[in-house]
Enzyme design. Structure first.
Site, PDB file in Angstrom:
ATOM      1  N   ASP A  98      22.043  34.522 -53.507  1.00  0.00           N
ATOM      2  CA  ASP A  98      22.008  33.713 -54.726  1.00  0.00           C
ATOM      3  C   ASP A  98      20.569  33.218 -54.874  1.00  0.00           C
ATOM      4  OD1 ASP A  98      22.708  31.625 -56.698  1.00  0.00           O
ATOM      5  OD2 ASP A  98      22.416  30.289 -54.987  1.00  0.00           O
ATOM      6  N   ASP A 118      29.279  30.017 -56.417  1.00  0.00           N
ATOM      7  CA  ASP A 118      29.172  31.088 -55.421  1.00  0.00           C
ATOM      8  C   ASP A 118      30.435  31.185 -54.569  1.00  0.00           C
ATOM      9  OD1 ASP A 118      26.498  31.646 -56.129  1.00  0.00           O
ATOM     10  OD2 ASP A 118      25.802  29.989 -54.873  1.00  0.00           O
ATOM     11  N   ASP A 152      25.003  28.753 -52.336  1.00  0.00           N
ATOM     12  CA  ASP A 152      25.056  27.300 -52.133  1.00  0.00           C
ATOM     13  C   ASP A 152      25.934  26.578 -53.152  1.00  0.00           C
ATOM     14  OD1 ASP A 152      23.234  27.786 -54.289  1.00  0.00           O
ATOM     15  OD2 ASP A 152      22.583  25.714 -54.084  1.00  0.00           O
TER      16      ASP A 152
HETATM   17 MG   LIG Z   1      22.791  28.440 -56.230  1.00  0.00          MG
END
Ligand SMILES: [Mg+2]
Length: 341
Positions: free
Chosen positions: A32, A238, A234
């Site tokens: 990510d 996600d 995070d």
């Molecule tokens: Mg993120």
């Protein structure tokens, strides 16, 4: 136990033993962008001045006005200014122009900080050099803030979400472990590619403009292609992808939803911890296999001997005990595992 214990010391929390097996086969690592590869917070990354202009004057005057604003971009400029020039003057007059920027009086100068449109409202043009700086900043997905005072444009400030200092090194090490890094983000292609270039990911391995709910689909598609996928993230957005991935790694600085969905938590919130996690998990799995080999090896060799009456029971007892000592001793070597950073 020794492997997960050493992991905890290094800031890598491993959820269960089945996680170890998954790290061995992983060949792709989806990262990510915001909050994982980058800090997730805006910062002042560049300053372009018109000729003859002092950087400290720009930072003092622009920083003073921006400090009075609560906008995240303004706060980034103020932080950057304080870091470089120290104490900022207090504006004598300040007003927010919603969506455009801020204007006010600082040290007797009429100062404008914001978008080009704010300057146009005051009939202030942008000189050629700043025009170019603005275009190149925006081309790489950064926000360009223009500083003007006393009727003249003086500088362009570049603000963006900065890449974490260790991200490029971590991505190079992930490659050494045989993994292909892929950058995944909801941001537009230009921002994604500029971050990817900074950390050493090819544009062909960038997947941008992905809706939060579609991240899990991206992981699923890769798995359908036969890839074994690790995912590092995070955010709440996600969580589903982390759960879907063969190995989910959550940044310890991220949201609870991400941590809950992941197999591994990286307490430090730094990608180098992902490298440690994979190396440690692979090493632990290797140790388990060596232990099994020797534990069975002893028995396979000694059982026929004992059955044929060729093995003294005293020696057999000692060998049995020794195999346990070997397994424990071999496992304890994991305590010496060192972080690669
Ligand atoms: Mg993120």
């Amino acid at each position: 136990m020794v492997g997960t214990g050493r992991g905890a010391q290094l800031g890598v929390l491993i959820k269960g033993p089945e996680v170890l097996e998954n790290t061995r086969r992983v060949d792709t690592i989806v990262l990510d962008k915001t909050g994982t590869v980058t800090t997730g917070a805006m910062s002042l990354l560049g300053i372009h001045l018109v000729e003859g202009q002092e950087e400290t004057d720009v930072l003092r005057l622009a920083g003073a006005l921006e400090h009075a604003s609560e906008h995240p971009i303004a706060q980034a400029v103020a932080r950057g200014a304080i870091a470089k020039v120290g104490v900022l003057p207090v504006p004598e007059d300040f007003s927010n122009v919603p969506g455009l920027g801020v204007q006010g009086m600082v040290d007797g100068h009429a100062v404008l900080v914001g978008r080009e449109r704010l300057l146009r409202e005051w009939s202030i043009g942008l000189p050629e050099s700043l025009q170019r700086a603005k275009k190149s900043a925006e081309g790489s997905g950064r926000t360009a803030i223009i500083v003007a005072w006393d009727g003249e444009a003086r500088a362009v400030l570049e603000v963006a979400d900065a890449v974490k200092p260790t991200s490029a090194q971590a991505i190079a090490q992930l490659r050494l472990l045989g993994l292909t890094p892929v950058l995944l983000t909801g941001d537009n292609q230009a921002i994604a590619e500029s971050v990817a270039a900074e950390v050493g990911i090819a544009p062909s391995d960038v997947i941008a403009e992905v809706m939060p709910e579609d991240k899990v689909e991206v992981v699923r598609k890769m798995q359908a292609e036969g890839r074994i996928v690790a995912m590092v993230g995070d955010g709440v957005n996600d969580a589903a992808a982390l759960a879907q991935a063969d190995l989910g790694l959550a940044m310890g600085t991220g949201t609870d939803a991400a941590i809950e969905a992941a197999d591994l938590t990286l307490v430090r919130g730094d990608l180098l911890a992902a490298v440690d996690a994979i190396r440690l998990a692979r090493r632990t799995l290797g140790t388990i296999k060596t232990n099994l080999f020797w534990a069975f090896g002893y028995n396979v060799a000694a059982l026929p001997l004992a059955a044929a009456g060729l093995l003294n029971p005293m020696i057999a007892g000692a060998a049995m005990a020794f195999s346990s000592v070997f397994v424990v001793g071999n496992s304890l070597r994991l305590r010496n595992f060192q972080t690669g950073a």
